[in-house]
Scaffold this active site. Structure first.
Site, PDB file in Angstrom:
ATOM      1  CD  GLU A  67      -3.069  -0.736   0.071  1.00 25.68           C
ATOM      2  OE1 GLU A  67      -3.217   0.446  -0.305  1.00 25.68           O
ATOM      3  OE2 GLU A  67      -3.728  -1.681  -0.394  1.00 25.68           O
ATOM      4  NE  ARG A  72      13.738   5.522  12.393  1.00 25.94           N
ATOM      5  CZ  ARG A  72      14.569   4.495  12.387  1.00 25.94           C
ATOM      6  NH1 ARG A  72      15.530   4.415  11.489  1.00 25.94           N
ATOM      7  NH2 ARG A  72      14.456   3.512  13.268  1.00 25.94           N
ATOM      8  CG  ASP A 101      17.363   0.990  15.772  1.00 29.44           C
ATOM      9  OD1 ASP A 101      18.503   1.420  16.064  1.00 29.44           O
ATOM     10  OD2 ASP A 101      16.371   1.167  16.499  1.00 29.44           O
ATOM     11  CG  HIS A 149       9.881  -5.320  14.201  1.00 30.67           C
ATOM     12  ND1 HIS A 149      10.225  -4.520  15.280  1.00 30.67           N
ATOM     13  CD2 HIS A 149       8.647  -4.897  13.826  1.00 30.67           C
ATOM     14  CE1 HIS A 149       9.237  -3.675  15.541  1.00 30.67           C
ATOM     15  NE2 HIS A 149       8.274  -3.894  14.676  1.00 30.67           N
ATOM     16  CD  GLU A 168      13.614  -2.025  13.443  1.00 28.47           C
ATOM     17  OE1 GLU A 168      13.619  -2.719  14.457  1.00 28.47           O
ATOM     18  OE2 GLU A 168      13.288  -0.822  13.442  1.00 28.47           O
TER      19      GLU A 168
END
Length: 259
Positions: A67, A72, A101, A149, A168
């Site tokens: 979708e 980040r 991460d 995850h 991640e």
């Protein structure tokens, strides 16, 4: 931290510690600029892979399980705060070794089955190494949080050669993403001290969102089944038209020698 403790940690032994500290700070900034650059490039690699998968699903399967996608890179401030919280030395080497991460990508899918399908398609690629998988869909957190995850590592190619960078990747449904966003806002508002009645309400909402996920997927599969029948008829018709066109072309070319 006292100046002497800082000098001991950084190894600065100059007779002019102020100049040495400034030089060290500049080098540290350059090092962290490089870390963030590497992680930005790793995200670019993952986003390219996800974009290719999305286009393949649309072209070959007439269906897109993805979708939307967001990404980040942690800021230097966020990295330092996490390092301090975990007791990690604020050096580039320690950061690379212990904080995995810095780069993050979140993939939101339509249905639960799509999350596993996307994870399999991404992690089965030859240049992707899976470091860790946490399946919070099969095993939700106590508060109801659900998501896949996946910690992966992939190379980025710089002028100095390849550099392996961890990323991640979180994969979840629309309902899971909505719930997680709401939960984050609530915990942020209450600074982690959420009233028990809200925790119970959130947990119940997670249960209901799972039911919604499964109900919507069943409805989709039923509709999709009818669409497959229609697509099959269209493909048969298209094949017949193609064969007729080829037949006419061959007959025009070869004339009476062609049956």
């Amino acid at each position: 931290m006292s100046e002497s403790a800082f000098l001991e940690l950084t190894g600065i032994t100059s007779e002019d510690p102020t100049t040495a500290i400034v030089s060290f700070a500049r080098q540290l900034r350059r090092d962290f600029d490089r870390i963030q650059m590497e992680n930005e490039f790793a995200i670019d690699e993952v986003l390219t892979k996800v974009s290719i998968l999305r286009k393949e699903f649309l072209r070959m399967h007439r269906y897109n399980p993805i979708e939307h996608v967001v990404s980040r890179v942690k800021t230097a401030e966020s990295i330092f705060k996490k390092a301090a919280r975990l007791g990690i030395e604020p050096t580039p080497e320690a950061i690379r070794a212990h904080i995995k991460d810095i780069a993050g990508v979140r993939v939101t899918c339509s249905f639960i089955s799509d999350t596993y399908r996307v994870m399999e398609a991404l992690t089965s690629q030859e240049d992707v190494t899976v470091l860790q998988v946490k399946d919070y869909i099969a095993n939700p957190k106590p508060n109801g949080y659900k998501s896949l995850h996946v910690l992966i590592e992939l190379p980025i190619f710089l002028s100095t050669g390849p550099v392996p960078v961890p990323v991640e990747v979180q994969i979840r449904t629309i309902a899971m993403d909505f719930w997680a966003s709401l939960e984050h806002k609530i915990y942020y508002k209450y600074e982690g001290e959420v009233p028990s009645y809200l925790v119970e309400t959130l947990t119940e909402a997670a249960r209901q969102s799972e039911q919604l996920d499964r109900q919507m997927e069943r409805l989709y599969e039923e509709v999709r089944g009818h669409e497959h029948d229609a697509d099959h008829d269209d493909e048969l018709m298209m094949d017949e038209q193609t064969l007729l066109s080829l037949w006419n072309t061959a007959r025009d070319r070869f004339g009476s020698s062609f049956p």
